[in-house]
Design a protein around this motif. Structure first.
Motif, PDB file in Angstrom:
ATOM      1  N   THR A   7       0.860  -1.169   0.000  1.00  0.00           N
ATOM      2  CA  THR A   7       0.000   0.000   0.000  1.00  0.00           C
ATOM      3  C   THR A   7       0.900   1.223   0.000  1.00  0.00           C
ATOM      4  O   THR A   7       1.774   1.344   0.862  1.00  0.00           O
ATOM      5  CB  THR A   7      -0.920   0.032   1.239  1.00  0.00           C
ATOM      6  OG1 THR A   7      -1.748  -1.140   1.225  1.00  0.00           O
ATOM      7  CG2 THR A   7      -1.807   1.271   1.233  1.00  0.00           C
ATOM      8  N   LEU A   8       0.711   2.082  -0.992  1.00  0.00           N
ATOM      9  CA  LEU A   8       1.461   3.337  -1.089  1.00  0.00           C
ATOM     10  C   LEU A   8       0.473   4.470  -1.327  1.00  0.00           C
ATOM     11  O   LEU A   8      -0.672   4.232  -1.709  1.00  0.00           O
ATOM     12  CB  LEU A   8       2.476   3.280  -2.243  1.00  0.00           C
ATOM     13  CG  LEU A   8       3.625   2.286  -2.098  1.00  0.00           C
ATOM     14  CD1 LEU A   8       4.446   2.226  -3.385  1.00  0.00           C
ATOM     15  CD2 LEU A   8       4.513   2.626  -0.911  1.00  0.00           C
ATOM     16  N   ASN A  59       7.241   6.298  -7.982  1.00  0.00           N
ATOM     17  CA  ASN A  59       8.405   7.161  -7.827  1.00  0.00           C
ATOM     18  C   ASN A  59       9.194   6.666  -6.620  1.00  0.00           C
ATOM     19  O   ASN A  59       8.647   6.510  -5.529  1.00  0.00           O
ATOM     20  CB  ASN A  59       7.983   8.617  -7.629  1.00  0.00           C
ATOM     21  CG  ASN A  59       9.179   9.507  -7.420  1.00  0.00           C
ATOM     22  OD1 ASN A  59       9.510   9.847  -6.285  1.00  0.00           O
ATOM     23  ND2 ASN A  59       9.836   9.881  -8.492  1.00  0.00           N
ATOM     24  N   VAL A  60      10.480   6.414  -6.845  1.00  0.00           N
ATOM     25  CA  VAL A  60      11.347   5.897  -5.783  1.00  0.00           C
ATOM     26  C   VAL A  60      11.845   7.092  -4.978  1.00  0.00           C
ATOM     27  O   VAL A  60      12.900   7.660  -5.257  1.00  0.00           O
ATOM     28  CB  VAL A  60      12.520   5.073  -6.372  1.00  0.00           C
ATOM     29  CG1 VAL A  60      13.312   4.412  -5.240  1.00  0.00           C
ATOM     30  CG2 VAL A  60      12.004   4.021  -7.344  1.00  0.00           C
ATOM     31  N   LEU A  68       2.484   6.472  -7.709  1.00  0.00           N
ATOM     32  CA  LEU A  68       2.552   6.239  -6.275  1.00  0.00           C
ATOM     33  C   LEU A  68       3.911   6.675  -5.754  1.00  0.00           C
ATOM     34  O   LEU A  68       4.891   6.669  -6.500  1.00  0.00           O
ATOM     35  CB  LEU A  68       2.342   4.753  -5.969  1.00  0.00           C
ATOM     36  CG  LEU A  68       1.069   4.121  -6.514  1.00  0.00           C
ATOM     37  CD1 LEU A  68       1.059   2.630  -6.215  1.00  0.00           C
ATOM     38  CD2 LEU A  68      -0.167   4.793  -5.956  1.00  0.00           C
ATOM     39  N   LYS A  69       3.962   7.018  -4.467  1.00  0.00           N
ATOM     40  CA  LYS A  69       5.225   7.391  -3.824  1.00  0.00           C
ATOM     41  C   LYS A  69       5.703   6.214  -2.986  1.00  0.00           C
ATOM     42  O   LYS A  69       5.019   5.787  -2.049  1.00  0.00           O
ATOM     43  CB  LYS A  69       5.035   8.595  -2.897  1.00  0.00           C
ATOM     44  CG  LYS A  69       4.627   9.867  -3.592  1.00  0.00           C
ATOM     45  CD  LYS A  69       4.463  10.998  -2.596  1.00  0.00           C
ATOM     46  CE  LYS A  69       3.128  10.877  -1.886  1.00  0.00           C
ATOM     47  NZ  LYS A  69       2.748  12.048  -1.116  1.00  0.00           N
ATOM     48  N   ASP A  70       6.883   5.686  -3.334  1.00  0.00           N
ATOM     49  CA  ASP A  70       7.480   4.634  -2.515  1.00  0.00           C
ATOM     50  C   ASP A  70       7.813   5.234  -1.154  1.00  0.00           C
ATOM     51  O   ASP A  70       8.035   6.437  -1.017  1.00  0.00           O
ATOM     52  CB  ASP A  70       8.747   4.097  -3.187  1.00  0.00           C
ATOM     53  CG  ASP A  70       9.156   2.711  -2.691  1.00  0.00           C
ATOM     54  OD1 ASP A  70       8.592   2.242  -1.676  1.00  0.00           O
ATOM     55  OD2 ASP A  70      10.051   2.116  -3.306  1.00  0.00           O
ATOM     56  N   GLY A 111      10.529   5.670   0.796  1.00  0.00           N
ATOM     57  CA  GLY A 111      11.978   5.540   0.645  1.00  0.00           C
ATOM     58  C   GLY A 111      12.255   4.650  -0.552  1.00  0.00           C
ATOM     59  O   GLY A 111      11.966   5.015  -1.690  1.00  0.00           O
ATOM     60  N   THR A 112      12.772   3.453  -0.262  1.00  0.00           N
ATOM     61  CA  THR A 112      12.996   2.463  -1.320  1.00  0.00           C
ATOM     62  C   THR A 112      12.388   1.115  -0.931  1.00  0.00           C
ATOM     63  O   THR A 112      12.799   0.076  -1.444  1.00  0.00           O
ATOM     64  CB  THR A 112      14.509   2.279  -1.607  1.00  0.00           C
ATOM     65  OG1 THR A 112      15.155   1.819  -0.409  1.00  0.00           O
ATOM     66  CG2 THR A 112      15.158   3.563  -2.092  1.00  0.00           C
ATOM     67  N   SER A 113      11.389   1.113  -0.051  1.00  0.00           N
ATOM     68  CA  SER A 113      10.889  -0.157   0.494  1.00  0.00           C
ATOM     69  C   SER A 113      10.282  -1.077  -0.567  1.00  0.00           C
ATOM     70  O   SER A 113      10.629  -2.258  -0.631  1.00  0.00           O
ATOM     71  CB  SER A 113       9.909   0.083   1.641  1.00  0.00           C
ATOM     72  OG  SER A 113       8.752   0.728   1.180  1.00  0.00           O
ATOM     73  N   VAL A 114       9.374  -0.580  -1.406  1.00  0.00           N
ATOM     74  CA  VAL A 114       8.762  -1.439  -2.419  1.00  0.00           C
ATOM     75  C   VAL A 114       9.770  -1.731  -3.531  1.00  0.00           C
ATOM     76  O   VAL A 114       9.873  -2.858  -4.011  1.00  0.00           O
ATOM     77  CB  VAL A 114       7.460  -0.809  -2.961  1.00  0.00           C
ATOM     78  CG1 VAL A 114       6.863  -1.648  -4.080  1.00  0.00           C
ATOM     79  CG2 VAL A 114       6.450  -0.649  -1.826  1.00  0.00           C
ATOM     80  N   TYR A 115      10.537  -0.730  -3.907  1.00  0.00           N
ATOM     81  CA  TYR A 115      11.621  -0.878  -4.894  1.00  0.00           C
ATOM     82  C   TYR A 115      12.554  -2.018  -4.460  1.00  0.00           C
ATOM     83  O   TYR A 115      12.854  -2.921  -5.237  1.00  0.00           O
ATOM     84  CB  TYR A 115      12.351   0.464  -4.970  1.00  0.00           C
ATOM     85  CG  TYR A 115      13.599   0.549  -5.794  1.00  0.00           C
ATOM     86  CD1 TYR A 115      13.535   0.759  -7.163  1.00  0.00           C
ATOM     87  CD2 TYR A 115      14.860   0.492  -5.195  1.00  0.00           C
ATOM     88  CE1 TYR A 115      14.688   0.898  -7.918  1.00  0.00           C
ATOM     89  CE2 TYR A 115      16.017   0.625  -5.941  1.00  0.00           C
ATOM     90  CZ  TYR A 115      15.924   0.826  -7.302  1.00  0.00           C
ATOM     91  OH  TYR A 115      17.067   0.965  -8.049  1.00  0.00           O
TER      92      TYR A 115
END
Length: 136
Positions: free
Chosen positions: A4-5, A62-63, A86-88, A90-94
């Protein structure tokens, strides 16, 4: 896989399992400072305008952890991008998808399982080949 973002434009939460609802998904991770990301998003904008949303869930992320200081809404408006962004966190989903660079495109089947991942040098025709196997 699920996450979820928040949406860039509305700041509303967006959940992959709820919103994708049995459709294949094309996820694109990107940053505004990357020329390859910009080229990739320009090409995908054309795809987005012609894609059938009942057969493909088109999502860009967007990372933020690699982004720096930028007004994302302003960037999207100037580029003419009106697809879901969507806004990640930080880099969690990335990171959870094992991404190594931007842009990265991940194709998920309707069960939200990763089918294939395309790195930063992938071209749209290659990604389209992968999509043809997913979209029925």
């Amino acid at each position: 896989m699920s996450f979820t973002l928040r949406e860039v434009n509305s700041n509303k939460p967006w959940n992959l399992q709820v919103e994708a609802a049995g459709r294949p998904v094309m996820l694109t991770f990107w940053t505004s400072w990357c020329p390859d990301s910009n080229r990739d998003l320009q090409e995908k904008m054309r795809l987005y305008k012609h894609a059938d949303s009942s057969k493909l869930c088109f999502v860009t992320i967007n990372v933020t952890g690699r982004e720096g200081t930028v007004d994302l809404q302003d960037y999207l408006e100037k580029q003419g991008f009106d697809f879901l962004v969507l806004k990640d966190e930080g880099t969690s989903v990335y990171d959870s998808f094992g991404c190594l660079g931007v842009p990265t495109t991940i194709l998920l089947n309707e069960r939200l399982e990763v089918v294939i991942s395309y790195g930063e040098q992938a071209k749209l025709p290659e990604i389209m080949d992968g999509l043809t196997d997913l979209i029925k």
